[in-house]
Design a protein around this motif. Structure first.
Motif, mmCIF file in Angstrom:
data_model
loop_
_atom_site.group_PDB
_atom_site.id
_atom_site.type_symbol
_atom_site.label_atom_id
_atom_site.label_comp_id
_atom_site.label_asym_id
_atom_site.label_seq_id
_atom_site.Cartn_x
_atom_site.Cartn_y
_atom_site.Cartn_z
ATOM 1 N N PRO A 61 0.719 -0.801 0.095
ATOM 2 C CA PRO A 61 -0.079 0.005 -0.052
ATOM 3 C C PRO A 61 0.825 1.268 -0.192
ATOM 4 C CG PRO A 61 -0.835 -1.070 0.927
ATOM 5 C CD PRO A 61 0.394 -2.570 0.967
ATOM 6 N N TRP B 126 -15.128 3.535 0.743
ATOM 7 C CA TRP B 126 -16.155 2.095 0.623
ATOM 8 C C TRP B 126 -15.505 1.184 1.547
ATOM 9 C CZ3 TRP B 126 -17.175 4.715 -4.350
ATOM 10 C CH2 TRP B 126 -18.108 5.045 -4.538
ATOM 11 N N SER B 127 -14.022 0.931 1.343
ATOM 12 C CA SER B 127 -13.187 -0.243 1.909
ATOM 13 C C SER B 127 -13.095 0.146 3.133
ATOM 14 C CB SER B 127 -11.783 -0.389 1.197
ATOM 15 O OG SER B 127 -11.777 -1.552 1.507
ATOM 16 N N LYS B 128 -13.662 -1.345 4.105
ATOM 17 C CA LYS B 128 -13.224 -0.827 5.250
ATOM 18 C C LYS B 128 -11.966 -1.532 5.860
ATOM 19 C CE LYS B 128 -18.011 -2.161 6.824
ATOM 20 N NZ LYS B 128 -18.268 -2.801 5.793
ATOM 21 N N LYS B 129 -11.042 -2.261 4.989
ATOM 22 C CA LYS B 129 -9.719 -3.007 4.885
ATOM 23 C C LYS B 129 -8.640 -1.831 4.239
ATOM 24 C CE LYS B 129 -10.752 -7.828 5.970
ATOM 25 N NZ LYS B 129 -10.260 -8.416 5.864
ATOM 26 N N PHE B 130 -9.222 -0.304 3.496
ATOM 27 C CA PHE B 130 -8.147 0.066 3.073
ATOM 28 C C PHE B 130 -7.040 0.530 3.864
ATOM 29 C CE2 PHE B 130 -7.058 3.961 0.493
ATOM 30 C CZ PHE B 130 -6.189 3.120 -0.352
ATOM 31 N N ILE C 154 -8.310 4.966 -6.208
ATOM 32 C CA ILE C 154 -8.283 5.301 -4.760
ATOM 33 C C ILE C 154 -9.562 6.264 -3.963
ATOM 34 C CG2 ILE C 154 -6.343 7.094 -2.965
ATOM 35 C CD1 ILE C 154 -4.152 6.248 -5.227
ATOM 36 N N ARG D 137 -5.393 3.800 5.057
ATOM 37 C CA ARG D 137 -5.453 4.419 4.508
ATOM 38 C C ARG D 137 -4.491 5.756 5.424
ATOM 39 N NH1 ARG D 137 -11.017 3.379 6.182
ATOM 40 N NH2 ARG D 137 -12.101 4.269 4.829
ATOM 41 N N ALA E 293 -12.092 3.277 -3.233
ATOM 42 C CA ALA E 293 -10.600 2.332 -1.994
ATOM 43 C C ALA E 293 -11.124 3.168 -0.803
ATOM 44 C CB ALA E 293 -9.960 2.150 -2.237
ATOM 45 N N TRP E 294 -10.837 4.810 -0.444
ATOM 46 C CA TRP E 294 -10.510 5.379 0.256
ATOM 47 C C TRP E 294 -11.723 4.908 1.239
ATOM 48 C CZ3 TRP E 294 -6.196 8.203 2.173
ATOM 49 C CH2 TRP E 294 -5.888 8.907 2.598
ATOM 50 N N VAL F 286 -1.451 4.360 3.034
ATOM 51 C CA VAL F 286 -1.073 5.411 1.657
ATOM 52 C C VAL F 286 -1.231 7.021 1.590
ATOM 53 C CG1 VAL F 286 -3.395 5.216 -0.649
ATOM 54 C CG2 VAL F 286 -2.986 3.425 0.549
#
Length: 179
Positions: free
Chosen positions: A52, A130-134, A124, A136, A127-128, A139
């Motif tokens: 990441p 809606w993703s719970k595992k991103f 990006i 942040r 993903a920032w 990145v």
């Protein structure tokens, strides 16, 4: 209207290098050799734990190469802040100087390259949001590191050359303009 930054000062390059070194130091010291996760759940010393950050760094290098628009303005503002912070640390913190260390010639993205940067920005952003595992923070630190080092005239800045060419080729393929 050109919103791209004039270049990176030694202070901005130092800030980018500090981010890079601290992320690698944390990865090395917090990661446990042979286990899947470190003491803080950081992913161990697996190189996968750095992906990441590395992707964020490449994206930061790309957006600092943009010649204008909102994305370039945000990147320019981040570089301006890093330049200022690093310059103050060099001048007032250790008594040094802060010359410009940008490479002599700017690498240009083609219209297809800009299309790929915009697509990557949307990916990006999605993903920032809606993703719970991103990851942040990883990145975000990578993007700031890439912004600070992307225009650098040294080794780190030289990564921007093959990156820009790859993105231009991918953009040419995607837009159908490759001859």
């Amino acid at each position: 209207m050109n919103l791209a930054p004039a270049g990176v000062s030694l202070g901005g390059a130092v800030i980018g290098s500090i981010i890079l070194i601290l992320v690698l130091q944390r990865w090395w010291l917090k990661g446990s050799k042979g286990k899947g996760k470190g003491d803080d759940g950081g992913g161990g010393r697996s190189l996968k734990a750095l992906i990441p950050f590395a992707l964020g760094t490449l994206y930061g290098m790309l957006i600092i190469l943009c010649a204008g628009g909102i994305v370039a303005a945000i990147a320019g503002f981040a570089l301006w802040g890093a330049n200022g912070l690093g310059d103050m640390a060099l001048i007032w913190g250790v008594g040094g100087e802060a010359p410009m260390v940008s490479r002599a010639r700017q690498i240009a993205l083609t219209n297809g390259g800009y299309a790929i940067v915009l697509i990557a920005t949307a990916l990006i952003g999605g993903a920032w949001r809606w993703s719970k595992k991103f990851p942040r923070l990883q990145v975000a630190l990578g993007v700031l590191c890439g912004i600070c080092l992307g225009l650098n005239g040294g080794v780190a800045g030289m990564m921007a050359l093959p990156l820009a060419n790859t993105v231009n080729i991918a953009g040419g393929w995607w837009t159908g303009t490759i001859l």
